[in-house]
Design a protein around this motif. Sequence first.
Motif: not given
Length: 150
Positions: A21, A45, A47, A49, A80, A82, A103-106, A108
């Motif tokens: 990161e 995505k 992230d 994670a 995390e 996700c 979360g962020e990894l679901k 869209d």
Amino acid sequence: MIELTDITNTINFQFAIVGYEFPDSKDNWCLLKVIVQQNNNRFEKTDPALEIADLHTLYNWFDDLSKSRLPSHAELWFTEPCFSLAFIASKNQKVTISIKLSGELKPDFCFDDPYELHNDGTIVFQLAESNFIAILENLKQWIEKYPPRK
């Protein structure tokens, strides 16, 4: 990149560790890139994670399953929440697992799923020996490429 196809043979899921990161610090968070595709829908995505130590946990979990051993935990989740995994069953030299993205990894988009197998961002996979070989090799490479920093 690890690539899996779900049990309905309609969802393609890929994931990889693509770096730290914070490349210039001693932080041990790594970037997890996920790609989910179904029909014309695509979600991608990256992230932070997973932590570096989580790669060893993942390796051991998949290694146990590849050897027809129950893993130390049927469900595997991380700091995390996700990205999580669950062991479902083992039958006829195939292992069924689920991977839940939240979360962020679901993704869209909603999965096209007449049987409602993939509710809540959960995707179900049936893994054979060839899947385990690829998964373990990728995890081993990531562990070597991204060692813990002090």
